[in-house]
Every structure is written in structure tokens, then in C-alpha cells.
Scaffold this active site. Structure first.
Site, PDB file in Angstrom:
ATOM      1  N   ARG A  53       0.905  -1.044   0.108  1.00 43.39           N
ATOM      2  CA  ARG A  53      -0.235   0.189  -0.072  1.00 43.39           C
ATOM      3  C   ARG A  53       1.007   0.907  -0.002  1.00 43.39           C
ATOM      4  O   ARG A  53       2.196   0.987   0.104  1.00 43.39           O
ATOM      5  CB  ARG A  53      -1.046   0.114   1.282  1.00 43.39           C
ATOM      6  CG  ARG A  53      -0.799  -0.937   2.404  1.00 43.39           C
ATOM      7  CD  ARG A  53       0.402  -0.567   3.176  1.00 43.39           C
ATOM      8  NE  ARG A  53       0.293   0.954   3.624  1.00 43.39           N
ATOM      9  CZ  ARG A  53       1.272   1.543   3.801  1.00 43.39           C
ATOM     10  NH1 ARG A  53       2.545   1.286   3.832  1.00 43.39           N
ATOM     11  NH2 ARG A  53       1.222   3.055   4.026  1.00 43.39           N
ATOM     12  N   GLY A  54       0.320   2.425   0.167  1.00 44.06           N
ATOM     13  CA  GLY A  54       1.112   3.551  -0.150  1.00 44.06           C
ATOM     14  C   GLY A  54       1.057   4.007  -1.446  1.00 44.06           C
ATOM     15  O   GLY A  54       1.030   3.262  -2.552  1.00 44.06           O
ATOM     16  N   ALA A  55       0.782   5.570  -1.724  1.00 41.88           N
ATOM     17  CA  ALA A  55       0.318   5.807  -3.025  1.00 41.88           C
ATOM     18  C   ALA A  55       1.516   5.576  -4.169  1.00 41.88           C
ATOM     19  O   ALA A  55       1.003   4.946  -5.187  1.00 41.88           O
ATOM     20  CB  ALA A  55       0.106   7.318  -3.168  1.00 41.88           C
ATOM     21  N   ARG A  90      -7.887   0.279  -6.009  1.00 40.67           N
ATOM     22  CA  ARG A  90      -8.117   1.308  -4.918  1.00 40.67           C
ATOM     23  C   ARG A  90      -8.532   2.510  -5.437  1.00 40.67           C
ATOM     24  O   ARG A  90      -8.001   3.108  -6.558  1.00 40.67           O
ATOM     25  CB  ARG A  90      -6.897   1.455  -4.181  1.00 40.67           C
ATOM     26  CG  ARG A  90      -6.139   0.323  -3.419  1.00 40.67           C
ATOM     27  CD  ARG A  90      -6.706  -0.279  -2.208  1.00 40.67           C
ATOM     28  NE  ARG A  90      -6.940   0.829  -1.155  1.00 40.67           N
ATOM     29  CZ  ARG A  90      -5.981   1.227  -0.104  1.00 40.67           C
ATOM     30  NH1 ARG A  90      -4.952   0.506  -0.233  1.00 40.67           N
ATOM     31  NH2 ARG A  90      -6.054   2.109   0.788  1.00 40.67           N
ATOM     32  N   GLN A 202      -1.045   1.231  10.601  1.00 43.27           N
ATOM     33  CA  GLN A 202       0.129   1.402   9.906  1.00 43.27           C
ATOM     34  C   GLN A 202       1.213   2.202  10.439  1.00 43.27           C
ATOM     35  O   GLN A 202       2.456   1.770  10.167  1.00 43.27           O
ATOM     36  CB  GLN A 202      -0.115   1.917   8.450  1.00 43.27           C
ATOM     37  CG  GLN A 202      -1.094   1.083   7.628  1.00 43.27           C
ATOM     38  CD  GLN A 202      -2.443   1.694   7.861  1.00 43.27           C
ATOM     39  OE1 GLN A 202      -2.904   1.940   8.607  1.00 43.27           O
ATOM     40  NE2 GLN A 202      -3.189   1.606   6.274  1.00 43.27           N
ATOM     41  N   ASP A 243      -2.231  10.481  -0.374  1.00 45.69           N
ATOM     42  CA  ASP A 243      -2.728   9.990  -1.655  1.00 45.69           C
ATOM     43  C   ASP A 243      -2.985  10.681  -2.880  1.00 45.69           C
ATOM     44  O   ASP A 243      -3.143  10.138  -3.986  1.00 45.69           O
ATOM     45  CB  ASP A 243      -3.871   9.044  -1.217  1.00 45.69           C
ATOM     46  CG  ASP A 243      -3.529   7.915  -0.227  1.00 45.69           C
ATOM     47  OD1 ASP A 243      -3.293   8.394   1.167  1.00 45.69           O
ATOM     48  OD2 ASP A 243      -3.207   6.876  -0.530  1.00 45.69           O
ATOM     49  N   ASN A 253      -5.653  12.036   2.708  1.00 48.21           N
ATOM     50  CA  ASN A 253      -4.338  11.266   3.395  1.00 48.21           C
ATOM     51  C   ASN A 253      -5.233  10.152   4.264  1.00 48.21           C
ATOM     52  O   ASN A 253      -6.582  10.449   4.311  1.00 48.21           O
ATOM     53  CB  ASN A 253      -3.425  11.928   3.887  1.00 48.21           C
ATOM     54  CG  ASN A 253      -2.215  11.004   4.370  1.00 48.21           C
ATOM     55  OD1 ASN A 253      -1.936  10.266   3.610  1.00 48.21           O
ATOM     56  ND2 ASN A 253      -1.656  11.376   5.509  1.00 48.21           N
ATOM     57  N   LYS A 254      -4.460   9.389   4.625  1.00 52.91           N
ATOM     58  CA  LYS A 254      -5.282   8.503   5.721  1.00 52.91           C
ATOM     59  C   LYS A 254      -6.043   9.109   6.913  1.00 52.91           C
ATOM     60  O   LYS A 254      -5.524   9.942   7.275  1.00 52.91           O
ATOM     61  CB  LYS A 254      -4.016   7.790   6.590  1.00 52.91           C
ATOM     62  CG  LYS A 254      -4.329   6.741   7.579  1.00 52.91           C
ATOM     63  CD  LYS A 254      -5.202   5.609   6.933  1.00 52.91           C
ATOM     64  CE  LYS A 254      -4.554   4.854   5.675  1.00 52.91           C
ATOM     65  NZ  LYS A 254      -5.337   4.140   4.958  1.00 52.91           N
TER      66      LYS A 254
END
Lengths: 348, 348
Positions: A53-55, A90, A202, A243, A253-254
Site C-alpha cells: 500500500r502507499g500511493a 483502490r 500502519q 494519496d 490522506n489516511k
């Protein structure tokens, strides 16, 4: 990135060049397990189910996924189908679409026989570029942190970060963590407050794991604690990844990032967003236009980790219904600056 | 309060009148376990180790603890020693000191032979009063919620709450939950967003348990999610309890409350604090003067719950160091009003 004392990258081609290997982040930090992805479906599952994961990493994995699909079916129809599968994995990170567009544009003019190789080459280039972008973000962030530390040279520089925008989320260095790693390596006494980042943790799992591997002093805190720490003067800066940043500077973002931005603003703590140009989305006007991924309520209702015997167990957190929006939007007015590969862009 | 369909109170004297029974909240919601406390040490342990918690319940338990101590040693020295032990059990909630002062003042003029009985009677009165205070808070809050619901009568009224300020934290009704229970019983379609409230998860465990028992619709969310929900218009009001409100109106409450107050303020969502007069602390000037309890980092690093087999397991959340401040301070400027037994006090 440093993993168990060794410099490596979080994504790379397999020895035969036809697949990729990534860290299966579902098992970190309890187990370091590399997995090989060898076809489109494997890449799509790995993104959708958050093995990775992670952009930027989503973008890199998707780029290779498209290359692997073209190795099986290099027709225009095959290209379109694979693109469609991957772009749906996603909804929020813009790098996913960006990377797929890059690969598609590179292969579309080519005869079918040359497409797979060209796609792999383009994916390799995306990875090389991402590592270089993050390193450059680190250099510009380092200058910022050096200035901040100079204001209080007698104590550690306290950085708060949310979620994981580290090398696990990119090809190397990370985005939010790049300035931290470079500052640590430059001898600036950095200490990181690591937001746990519920529900998937995370921060507590991945960012803390990265910082341990790199030897950077850090402390895990509940997501609830950052406001108090800022009020007490225990945070010198917040740095997060993102993101997607829209045309007006809103930051997706998260989930929970917005709350930290509010607290930073309320306490005069600078709030920085670290990102490469690939995460800017000028085609989207503002944060209100970004699709916010709703993930399974199970991620709130269950938590997995090693029990007293070391066995990986899953415990219930609640028996009530739950809701799990994965991202939120931080309005541009709360952002002190965007740390990019070209320098720090300040908001007006 | 309604527990398994039965009206009861969360604290009461044992059948012989010499001890008390409380719910051992360490096992909720997985197991409903009443425990009897029969001496000073048991009461002190129950407060310190959070078998019971919540500002009013801490006060009530401490009042009985002092009575139980006086049943063994009713001398002035015994009184002072027991007072000293109990007042040190938790540092933040002001009700603890208030209740102990009440009992001490009631027994000090009396001969030793009458002190224990008088202390028990005073503790009983504190409990009766607390239940009545909370009911009155509920009535005043109900009027507020009725007005809020009238603005959007066609949809459920969405209340967000943090931690547990319910009947588990009081003798009955709760503080923040009293308006919710009364509104639900009055036929207002209330839905509650329950903040998980890391690290001890009092929201996901205790508040959700209460709401399930009362039949109030609710959804558990990560502490990170409330800001997004407010931005999306999915929260009509925030109601929280408090451990202490200072002379200037600052609100000390469970860590993370401040972040929700910031988000409410940023989105025009009313932010209410529900409390009886016993939680006001006019002797403390502002929130900066309140001692913030630092609890064990283990509470962040471990989480307990039933595993796949139903066994209560404790899993690791992180192997990194952690920090665990238990409370934060919400400045008065972020508070829309204080719902008290006398009515709603608005901030200027």
C-alpha cells in the site's frame, strides 16, 4: 531503505525479470515475508487486499501488473482490460492512475510483440524515478528540519507522523520519512512520534518497524494523543504523506490526518505534506471531489497480532457495527507547506 | 441503566451492607462480572487499576472505600491515612477529591463509634445524588437534542461521543449518555457514533456495550474518523463527559477529546460537555494547571480481547516504545455549552 541492516528496495523484479517481489505488509512487523507476484491477478489482489500500500507503491505495483498482463495478452483489448482491472483496485490514490497512464502511453504505439518488454522497462523507470523523487524530497525536507532544529538546538527535534509514508509506501526513502532519515543520517537528533493509525495500525506496525530498522528514536502514541503533545510543545513539526493533492491544495490522506492538521494549526506547529509530483492531481478541483474509500468494518472490529505464545491471533475489538472510511481531506488552509522533489511549496 | 434487560445501578452496597459490588469493567463487554469490594485496599486497587472508572464512579467508589476503612480504624489517624491512600489512586478526576472531602467533613465531628455508619450513609447519599444529577443532565440534554432533531426531522439525529461517560462511569444514566438515553426513550431517532477511544477502547468496549443493552442504534468508528464525518455533515452534535472543568471553563477529558472539539469547531458542529456540579473545579484556574495522568505504555502496546476460539488473549500492537497520556485539555473557546443538572451553560 535499510531492512535488517541491508540496503534494499521495497519492490524489484524477480531474478527471471518476468515478475516482481514485494514485502507482504500484512505480516509486518512480526514476520518479514517477501512474495513474488507473477501475473495481473496477483498484482491486483496485492493492491486490493493491501499486501502492499502507499500511493507511490500502489502505482509501481500497478505498472508492473500491467506489464505482466501484456506478457500474456498484448492486444489492445488485453491492455484495456488489464488497465480497467488495476485502476479499480483502490479508488483514492492518484498515483495508481498516473502510473497506469504512463505505461499505457508507452506501449500503445508499439507492435504487440514489443509491448510487454516496453511496459516492464517503463515500470522500472517509474521505480527508479520514484526513488529519486523521494530522495530529493528528503533533501528539501532536511533543509527544513535543519532550520527547525536550529531554533532549539539543545533538545531533540520532535516530528509527528501519521500512517506510513515511509519506504514501505514507496520504492525507497519514503515521502514523509525521507527528511527524517536524511536528518538522522546527518546527525540531527530526530525523535518521531508515531501515530498508531487505527484501524490498520500502519504507524505502530509499519512506520515503527522502518524507524527501528534505521535506528531512528521514536515513540508510538495512540492517535488521540497528538493534540495534547502539540499543546505541550512536544511537537516541532508534523510531516505526513498523501494519496492525492487536488488543484486547490487540499490533501487527501489516511483517515485522522485532518485532526492532526487542526491541532497543528491551533498550536502553531508547522504541518507539512511530503509528496512527489506524481501525487498532485490538478484535474480534481478540491478535496470534496475525491472518492473516499470505505473499507470493511471488519478492519475496525478485529485486530491481529502475536498473542502471549507468539501465535498470530485475531481478537475482537467490538461486537457492535462499525464504519471504516479510509481517508479524510485536510483543507489547504491548514497546510504550512508541500515538501516536493523541487523544493518546498508554501501555501498562500 | 439497563443491563441484560434489567434496571440496576452500577454500584451498590452488598447484602450485608459492609461492602460494595461493582461491575469489573476489565472484562466488559466479553464477560459481565460483578465483584465485591470489602476493604480500603480493594477499593484503592479497583480505582487505580481501573476495575471501575469515570469521574463520578471514582468518587462514589472512593467514598465507600473511606467508609470501609473507618469500619476498621475510625481514628483521626486512620481517617487521614485512608483519605491519603484513596486521593492518590487517580490524579485527574476532581470528583475523587470532592467525594472524599464530603465523607471526611461528615464524619470528622463525630465520635469514632459513629463514623463508619455515617460514612456509609454519606456515600449512599453521594450515589443517590449522582443518579439524580445525571437524570437531570439527561432532561436538559433531551431538550437540546429535541431542538437539534427538529432542524432535520426526516433523518436520525447523529451524536458523536468519545470514551465512556455512560452509566458505567456514573451510578446511573451516565453524563454524556443521559441525554441520549432519554432522547431514545422519548422516541427521537438517535444514532450514536462511538469513538473507539484508544488505547483502552472504552468506547468500543463500554459505550457500545451500554448502547447495545439499551437498544440505541450506534456505530463504532476509529478515533481518526470523526473529523471526516463532521466534514461530511454526518454529525449533528458531539457530547462528551469530563473529569474536571476548571474555573475558566477548560475541559479535561479522555485523551483525544480535544481533537474532536477542534473538528466540531471547524465544521460548525455543536460541542457539548455533560457534567454534574461535582466535576467543576473552581479552585483550578485553567486546564494548564491540571495534572495529566501518564498511564503505562503497555496499554498502548498490548490489546486484549477474545480470539478466534473465544479465549481472552492479549496481542502485541507494537514492539516499539510507547507513551500513554490519559487525558487532554479542550479549551473553553471550543465548547458550545456545558449540560449540567441545572441547565445548559453556554460559553461566552
Amino acid at each position: 531503505m535499510i531492512l535488517e541492516g541491508t540496503h534494499t528496495r521495497s519492490i524489484a523484479r524477480t531474478a527471471d525479470g518476468q515478475g516482481i517481489r514485494i514485502l507482504d505488509q500484512r505480516h509486518l512487523p512480526w514476520e518479514i515475508r517477501w512474495v513474488e507476484l507473477r501475473d495481473l491477478d496477483a498484482a491486483a489482489v496485492a493492491i486490493r487486499e493491501m499486501w502492499t500500500r502507499g500511493a507511490p507503491m500502489i502505482g509501481a505495483t500497478a505498472a508492473y501488473g500491467l506489464a505482466m498482463a501484456l506478457a500474456v495478452d498484448a492486444s489492445d483489448a488485453g491492455l484495456d482490460a488489464a488497465y480497467g482491472t488495476l485502476v479499480e483496485t483502490r479508488p483514492t490514490a492518484i498515483n495508481l492512475r498516473w502510473a497506469l497512464d504512463q505505461v499505457r502511453a508507452a506501449v500503445q504505439p508499439l507492435p504487440e510483440g514489443e509491448r510487454a518488454a516496453a511496459a516492464f522497462a517503463r515500470a522500472d523507470a517509474i521505480c527508479d524515478e520514484d526513488a529519486e523523487l523521494c530522495r530529493a524530497i528528503g533533501e528539501h525536507g532536511l533543509a527544513l528540519l535543519r532550520d527547525l532544529h536550529a531554533k532549539n538546538p539543545d533538545r531533540p527535534l520532535n516530528i509527528l507522523t501519521h500512517c506510513n509514508a515511509g519506504w514501505l509506501a514507496t520504492v525507497d526513502y519514503g515521502t514523509a520519512t525521507a527528511p527524517i532519515y536524511l536528518a538522522h543520517d546527518a546527525g540531527i537528533p530526530v525523535h518521531v512520534w508515531v501515530d498508531e493509525t487505527r484501524p490498520r495500525n500502519q504507524g505502530a506496525l509499519l512506520t515503527a518497524f522502518e524507524l527501528r530498522n534505521h535506528g531512528v528514536p521514536h515513540t508510538v502514541i495512540a492517535d488521540n494523543a497528538g493534540g495534547l503533545l502539540m499543546m505541550q510543545g512536544q511537537v516541532d513539526a508534523v510531516i505526513v504523506g498523501t494519496d492525492r493533492v487536488t488543484a486547490n491544495g487540499d490533501v487527501c490522506n489516511k483517515i485522522g490526518t485532518y485532526l492532526k492538521a487542526l491541532a497543528a494549526h491551533d498550536n502553531g506547529v508547522p504541518f507539512y505534506v511530503a509528496l512527489p509530483y506524481t501525487t498532485f492531481d490538478p484535474a480534481t478541483a478540491s478535496g470534496a471531489d475525491i472518492p473516499i474509500e470505505a473499507r470493511s468494518a471488519e478492519e475496525v472490529m478485529r485486530l491481529t497480532g502475536p498473542d502471549e505464545t507468539g501465535r498470530i491471533a485475531t481478537i475482537r475489538v467490538t461486537d457492535s457495527p462499525a464504519l471504516n472510511p479510509a481517508f479524510d481531506v485536510t483543507p489547504a488552509r491548514l497546510v504550512t507547506g508541500y515538501i516536493t522533489e523541487r523544493g518546498v511549496l508554501a501555501t498562500i
